[in-house]
Design a protein around this motif. Sequence first.
Motif, PDB file in Angstrom:
ATOM      1  N   ALA A  67       0.849  -1.188   0.000  1.00 14.00           N
ATOM      2  CA  ALA A  67       0.000   0.000   0.000  1.00 14.00           C
ATOM      3  C   ALA A  67       0.873   1.221   0.000  1.00 14.00           C
ATOM      4  O   ALA A  67       2.004   1.198   0.516  1.00 14.00           O
ATOM      5  N   GLU A  68       0.347   2.278  -0.593  1.00 12.58           N
ATOM      6  CA  GLU A  68       1.046   3.545  -0.546  1.00 12.58           C
ATOM      7  C   GLU A  68       0.028   4.671  -0.393  1.00 12.58           C
ATOM      8  O   GLU A  68      -1.160   4.508  -0.684  1.00 12.58           O
ATOM      9  N   ARG A  69       0.562   5.783   0.056  1.00 11.78           N
ATOM     10  CA  ARG A  69      -0.279   6.964   0.189  1.00 11.78           C
ATOM     11  C   ARG A  69       0.539   8.157  -0.279  1.00 11.78           C
ATOM     12  O   ARG A  69       1.703   8.308   0.105  1.00 11.78           O
ATOM     13  N   THR A  70      -0.058   8.972  -1.106  1.00 14.65           N
ATOM     14  CA  THR A  70       0.671  10.102  -1.679  1.00 14.65           C
ATOM     15  C   THR A  70      -0.033  11.409  -1.330  1.00 14.65           C
ATOM     16  O   THR A  70      -1.271  11.463  -1.260  1.00 14.65           O
ATOM     17  N   GLY A  71       0.782  12.438  -1.103  1.00 15.99           N
ATOM     18  CA  GLY A  71       0.233  13.762  -0.823  1.00 15.99           C
ATOM     19  C   GLY A  71      -0.588  13.820   0.439  1.00 15.99           C
ATOM     20  O   GLY A  71      -1.405  14.734   0.610  1.00 15.99           O
ATOM     21  N   GLY A  72      -0.400  12.835   1.292  1.00 17.60           N
ATOM     22  CA  GLY A  72      -1.173  12.803   2.533  1.00 17.60           C
ATOM     23  C   GLY A  72      -2.651  12.607   2.312  1.00 17.60           C
ATOM     24  O   GLY A  72      -3.464  12.886   3.205  1.00 17.60           O
ATOM     25  N   SER A  73      -3.004  12.104   1.114  1.00 20.17           N
ATOM     26  CA  SER A  73      -4.419  11.982   0.815  1.00 20.17           C
ATOM     27  C   SER A  73      -4.738  10.586   0.297  1.00 20.17           C
ATOM     28  O   SER A  73      -4.824   9.650   1.086  1.00 20.17           O
ATOM     29  N   VAL A  74      -4.827  10.439  -1.026  1.00 18.32           N
ATOM     30  CA  VAL A  74      -5.276   9.184  -1.634  1.00 18.32           C
ATOM     31  C   VAL A  74      -4.327   8.045  -1.291  1.00 18.32           C
ATOM     32  O   VAL A  74      -3.108   8.212  -1.265  1.00 18.32           O
ATOM     33  N   SER A  75      -4.924   6.888  -1.068  1.00 21.46           N
ATOM     34  CA  SER A  75      -4.130   5.691  -0.817  1.00 21.46           C
ATOM     35  C   SER A  75      -4.567   4.594  -1.783  1.00 21.46           C
ATOM     36  O   SER A  75      -5.742   4.510  -2.163  1.00 21.46           O
TER      37      SER A  75
END
Lengths: 115, 112
Positions: A67-75
């Motif tokens: 799992a990853e999450r980018t921009g502190g938003s979408v995962s």
Amino acid sequence: GAGVSQSPSNKVTEKGKDVELRCDPISGHTALYWYRQSLGQGLEFLIYFQGNSAPDKSGLPSDRFSAERTGGSVSTLTIQRTQQEDSAVYLCASSLAGGYSYEQYFGPGTRLTVT
Amino acid sequence: GNSVTQMEGPVTLSEEAFLTINCTYTATGYPSLFWYVQYPGEGLQLLLKATKADDKGSNKGFEATYRKETTSFHLEKGSVQVSDSAVYFCALKDGRDNQFYFGTGTSLTVIP
């Protein structure tokens, strides 16, 4: 306001294929959680993000899961080489962090069926 | 460590009966406690919460009191309705790491 959204709502895939599940948390929620719920079962914790980092990956069942999450938003939760036992509802939740009293808000889930 | 134990289900009650679903917890710190509900075909939603000892959370006729001395957070309702049929999850949040710990869920069916 908008709640937690997940896509797709349903996914049918063949065994051995890779799948990507997406979660859009509530705006401003820095904590994000993934769970798995098999038919008639409770919640199985998968992974927790604080911002873009994952302090707790202890629930990921195997190295096929990431799992990853980018921009502190979408995962995104990715399952590689899917197996039939991966069939379940995958739930995402978000929460304000930094306070013990803040509850989680759950998305509607993605129902994954591996044939 | 942290953990939550709920009474096993399923629970079947007649309409207007009294409901208790037991929940006990183990925590290393001072957690907040929650009850979530999952109605058939729907996602989990918060039912009520309590953030410190002796607090009572309440919503939709349901109540639960945070009992530190017995480490419990039992869910009660005086008169259940058919529409209360759902799965109920007890949970705690450890404020030190923002992690949530869920019980296994208790299925409730209310019959007319």
